[in-house]
Scaffold this active site. Sequence first.
Site, PDB file in Angstrom:
ATOM      1  N   GLU A 183       1.030  -1.366  -0.032  1.00 45.43           N
ATOM      2  CA  GLU A 183      -0.099  -0.057  -0.003  1.00 45.43           C
ATOM      3  C   GLU A 183       0.765   1.196  -0.018  1.00 45.43           C
ATOM      4  O   GLU A 183       1.552   1.431   0.851  1.00 45.43           O
ATOM      5  CB  GLU A 183      -0.728   0.091   1.052  1.00 45.43           C
ATOM      6  CG  GLU A 183      -1.747   1.208   1.246  1.00 45.43           C
ATOM      7  CD  GLU A 183      -2.857   1.110   2.195  1.00 45.43           C
ATOM      8  OE1 GLU A 183      -3.847   2.292   2.343  1.00 45.43           O
ATOM      9  OE2 GLU A 183      -3.016   0.146   2.949  1.00 45.43           O
ATOM     10  N   LYS A 199      -8.472  -1.670   0.960  1.00 42.39           N
ATOM     11  CA  LYS A 199      -9.560  -1.992   1.947  1.00 42.39           C
ATOM     12  C   LYS A 199     -10.299  -3.263   1.226  1.00 42.39           C
ATOM     13  O   LYS A 199     -10.706  -3.038  -0.007  1.00 42.39           O
ATOM     14  CB  LYS A 199     -10.578  -0.840   2.522  1.00 42.39           C
ATOM     15  CG  LYS A 199      -9.893  -0.034   3.654  1.00 42.39           C
ATOM     16  CD  LYS A 199      -9.765  -1.446   4.982  1.00 42.39           C
ATOM     17  CE  LYS A 199      -8.961  -0.463   5.799  1.00 42.39           C
ATOM     18  NZ  LYS A 199      -8.453  -1.455   6.797  1.00 42.39           N
TER      19      LYS A 199
END
Length: 374
Positions: A183, A199
């Site tokens: 990420e 997510k």
Amino acid sequence: MFSKIRGNNQTVLFRGNRFSDWPNITARGPIDSLSLSLKDPPDEMIEFIKKYHGKFIAGFISYEFGARQIGVPVHRLTGAIPAVHFRAYNHFELLANSQLSNSSRSEPFNPIIQKEEYDKNFNKIQSYIKAGDFYQINYTHPLKSKTNLSARDIFHYFRSKNKVGYTAFIEDDGWAIHSFSPEQFIKIKNGVVSTQPIKGTAPRGVTPDSDEKNLRELLHSEKEQAELYMIVDLLRNDLGKICTAGSVQVVKSKSIQKLEKVYHTYSVVQGHIKQDIHPIEALLSMSPGGSISGCPKKRACEIIHELEDYSRGVYTGTIGCILPDGTLQFNIAIRTVVQEGNELTLGVGGGITIDSNNNDEYNESLAKAASFQP
């Protein structure tokens, strides 16, 4: 405080992959370094970064230091690793590939909390959500292991199993940080700031059919999509504080990232940074990251402090570098192993919403550690 350089062994490594623009860089022998405790003001960090503008700068901000900036209580950090650490280098090397190792002498990573404690805290989180305290929270717990490998060897071994886009290695006397993050937190280049929240997670299948089935379920999961969109809204708000009015936009609403052991969904949000805000100030203002705290952020961080009775440290903080041309790139420090001597700590967790199931969330957190197990 500004630190005296003890030698030329303070190495940093950054490794990307073909899906990221994270630099492949090695730097050794810093000309100066900065270490801060939780009690130190962030102005010292900003001063250090500005002082060495035009140099290669690498470092990290811990979760606790970021959370302290938004006025929430945090746990005292344990061990030798500071709350903030940055180094300035005169030179760095750009490398196309890195040495990899396929052998390991590390022990399995095992949870330090019992499943019963996880379930108890999960139920508390559900009660808070029903009471309207927050919509989503990132609840984490640590796993422990031991190794006889050197810091450099354990990094190359983990890298051979985690060829992710935002890898970082920081070595010091007695400790090392191995971050294999999928990420990107923040990239700032030529006035454009972007963030890529992750997510939504599904394990990879053991057969092509099961792999496709798991991906399809992830893409059609209303729970995972709601979680992603909540964090996108939070980060749009965070960017709105540091960007010019009307410039913030969602570039990608839901894309797929394919890793060795899991699938993720992610988004991309961009804006134009205000001229009077320094990139390091922008990074600090957005810390801790929305994807690893919750929504709304401040209340989620307060409950994290209540439920997690240990410090996260570098895990779920942010690690990265600033290039001589001013480009800033930092990850979210997930899938991150902290090494102190022969002790290894790996934090795992995930976002919990009203639709979450305690067994699913617990198993998902352990799935995120699968690529680190011997």
